[in-house]
Design a protein around this motif. Structure first.
Motif, PDB file in Angstrom:
ATOM      1  N   LYS A 109      60.428  12.882 -85.812  1.00 46.16           N
ATOM      2  CA  LYS A 109      61.675  12.039 -86.335  1.00 46.16           C
ATOM      3  C   LYS A 109      61.050  10.660 -86.912  1.00 46.16           C
ATOM      4  O   LYS A 109      61.400  10.087 -87.796  1.00 46.16           O
ATOM      5  N   PHE A 130      58.774  11.223 -89.844  1.00 48.62           N
ATOM      6  CA  PHE A 130      59.455  11.718 -91.198  1.00 48.62           C
ATOM      7  C   PHE A 130      60.139  10.154 -91.800  1.00 48.62           C
ATOM      8  O   PHE A 130      60.101   9.714 -92.873  1.00 48.62           O
ATOM      9  N   HIS A 183      57.392   8.349 -93.310  1.00 48.50           N
ATOM     10  CA  HIS A 183      57.004   8.704 -94.449  1.00 48.50           C
ATOM     11  C   HIS A 183      57.782   8.008 -95.648  1.00 48.50           C
ATOM     12  O   HIS A 183      57.442   8.048 -96.803  1.00 48.50           O
ATOM     13  N   HIS A 184      59.114   8.025 -95.465  1.00 45.22           N
ATOM     14  CA  HIS A 184      60.017   7.358 -96.283  1.00 45.22           C
ATOM     15  C   HIS A 184      59.772   5.647 -96.487  1.00 45.22           C
ATOM     16  O   HIS A 184      59.766   5.274 -97.481  1.00 45.22           O
ATOM     17  N   SER A 185      59.585   5.039 -95.279  1.00 45.34           N
ATOM     18  CA  SER A 185      59.457   3.670 -95.409  1.00 45.34           C
ATOM     19  C   SER A 185      58.350   2.937 -95.768  1.00 45.34           C
ATOM     20  O   SER A 185      57.846   2.235 -96.313  1.00 45.34           O
ATOM     21  N   SER A 233      53.601  15.744 -93.376  1.00 47.59           N
ATOM     22  CA  SER A 233      54.605  16.761 -93.870  1.00 47.59           C
ATOM     23  C   SER A 233      55.763  16.406 -94.807  1.00 47.59           C
ATOM     24  O   SER A 233      56.393  17.103 -95.690  1.00 47.59           O
ATOM     25  N   GLY A 234      56.344  15.198 -94.530  1.00 41.42           N
ATOM     26  CA  GLY A 234      57.154  14.596 -95.517  1.00 41.42           C
ATOM     27  C   GLY A 234      58.651  15.264 -95.450  1.00 41.42           C
ATOM     28  O   GLY A 234      59.130  15.962 -94.375  1.00 41.42           O
ATOM     29  N   ASP A 235      59.267  15.324 -96.528  1.00 36.71           N
ATOM     30  CA  ASP A 235      60.493  16.046 -96.807  1.00 36.71           C
ATOM     31  C   ASP A 235      60.648  17.407 -96.496  1.00 36.71           C
ATOM     32  O   ASP A 235      61.611  18.002 -95.830  1.00 36.71           O
ATOM     33  N   ALA A 236      59.641  18.092 -97.007  1.00 36.14           N
ATOM     34  CA  ALA A 236      59.417  19.874 -96.845  1.00 36.14           C
ATOM     35  C   ALA A 236      59.245  20.000 -95.252  1.00 36.14           C
ATOM     36  O   ALA A 236      59.991  20.822 -94.721  1.00 36.14           O
ATOM     37  N   HIS A 264      60.614  18.061 -92.930  1.00 32.58           N
ATOM     38  CA  HIS A 264      61.697  17.712 -92.317  1.00 32.58           C
ATOM     39  C   HIS A 264      62.505  18.568 -92.551  1.00 32.58           C
ATOM     40  O   HIS A 264      63.511  19.102 -91.240  1.00 32.58           O
ATOM     41  N   LYS A 265      62.790  19.298 -93.532  1.00 28.03           N
ATOM     42  CA  LYS A 265      63.864  20.477 -93.754  1.00 28.03           C
ATOM     43  C   LYS A 265      63.389  21.736 -93.000  1.00 28.03           C
ATOM     44  O   LYS A 265      64.362  22.449 -92.296  1.00 28.03           O
ATOM     45  N   THR A 320      64.114  20.850 -89.051  1.00 27.14           N
ATOM     46  CA  THR A 320      65.455  20.280 -88.701  1.00 27.14           C
ATOM     47  C   THR A 320      66.029  21.320 -87.489  1.00 27.14           C
ATOM     48  O   THR A 320      66.706  20.912 -86.595  1.00 27.14           O
TER      49      THR A 320
END
Length: 319
Positions: A46, A49, A52-54, A186-189, A191-192, A195
């Motif tokens: 968590k 991820f 990765h965004h911020s 791994s980023g968004d991929a 995270h998906k 989940t």
């Protein structure tokens, strides 16, 4: 009162009651260890991820800097206060315990914030990881100094390099940092894909783990009979004092609400896994009943049942 309607907290209370009733309910050690590692892995993902965004922003750097400051300041002050009434080795052990953190308390607090819709940066998992080791290192340095002052010739000198290696390669901490790195990469991929594992199962497994913690708390309360009354008072008073210290600093620097609450929880918590494991080897002169009885018998349930909602309310009020 909403905290007591949370299933995870109710399972913790149930575990305490079952322990007091001397039930034969027991979570096998291997399963308990798995649950602990799962929670750290999910928390690390968590945080990764979120980072990765911020990215590493000034806000992230400030929160991590405050975490390190608290992890150094609290055990130093605790040692000098406790050292006035206790022998130096006992003071060093307690200072390390209360200068470090409880990952489960942090995880429970983050779940509470999620439930209330209070935003916080996932990078706070990194803050938690950074706060675990400084107190251990300081305790070993202070314990070695105390032994040198006693000059009895019977105490052994603990290698700081060995303690540093054990601290930074501890399985739980390593898994947390590794999962965070994987989350970043791994980023968004990622995270998906993760989940169902790291988010959907999290609440249920946390409840199961807190059931086990409730059983352990009930069984560790008997150890409090063997500790000085002064340390019991410290175990009750230190957490809110440390939390208020964190609150004051966060207000001074303009920290956001969610991050403030989590820093308060981290400052108020005490280690009952990582630090005791090191202290048993590094400071064998001190009975584990002292610091384990305080952290698991007093401070952990205090924070879980009363502390988290109280710190949340105080942060709302002052921030």
């Amino acid at each position: 009162m909403s905290n007591f309607a949370d299933p995870a907290i109710l399972f913790f209370i149930f575990g305490v009651l079952a322990g007091f009733a001397r039930s034969n309910l027991e979570i096998p050690h291997a399963i308990s260890r798995f649950l602990s590692l799962y929670l750290l892995m999910a928390l690390g993902l968590k945080g990764g991820f979120a980072l990765h965004h911020s990215g590493i922003t000034s806000e992230v750097s400030l929160a991590l800097g405050l975490a390190i400051f608290l992890a150094v300041f609290i055990p130093i002050v605790a040692y000098f206060i406790l050292g006035k009434w206790l022998n130096k080795l006992d003071a060093a052990a307690i200072a390390a315990t209360y200068g470090s953190i409880s990952a489960v308390t942090f995880i429970t607090a983050s779940q509470s914030l999620d439930q209330q819709g209070i935003h916080y940066g996932g990078y706070m998992a990194a803050a938690m990881a950074l706060m675990e080791s400084p107190a251990i290192v300081l305790a070993i340095v202070l314990a070695n100094k105390a032994r040198a002052q006693q000059s009895t010739g019977t105490s052994t000198h603990t290698s700081l390099s060995k303690v540093l290696h054990e601290s930074f390669t501890d399985g739980g901490q390593l898994l947390l940092l590794g999962a965070m790195a994987i989350g970043i990469l791994s980023g968004d991929a990622g995270h998906k894909a993760m989940t169902p594992f790291s988010i959907d199962l999290f609440k249920g497994l946390l409840s199961f783990f807190l059931l086990d913690m409730g059983l352990q708390v009930a069984r560790n309360l008997s150890q409090l009979k063997r500790v000085p009354r002064l340390t019991i008072v410290y175990g009750l008073v230190a957490p809110p004092v440390h939390a208020m210290l964190a609150l004051g600093i966060c207000k001074l620097v303009g920290m956001q609400l969610g991050e403030t609450i989590l820093l308060m929880v981290l400052a108020a918590s005490a280690s009952y896994i990582a630090v005791p494991a090191v202290l048993r080897q590094a400071v064998p002169e001190v009975s584990p009943a002292l610091y384990m009885g305080m952290s698991l018998g007093i401070t952990f349930p205090l924070n879980i049942l009363i502390g988290i909602p109280a710190y949340t309310w105080l942060a709302h009020y002052f921030m």
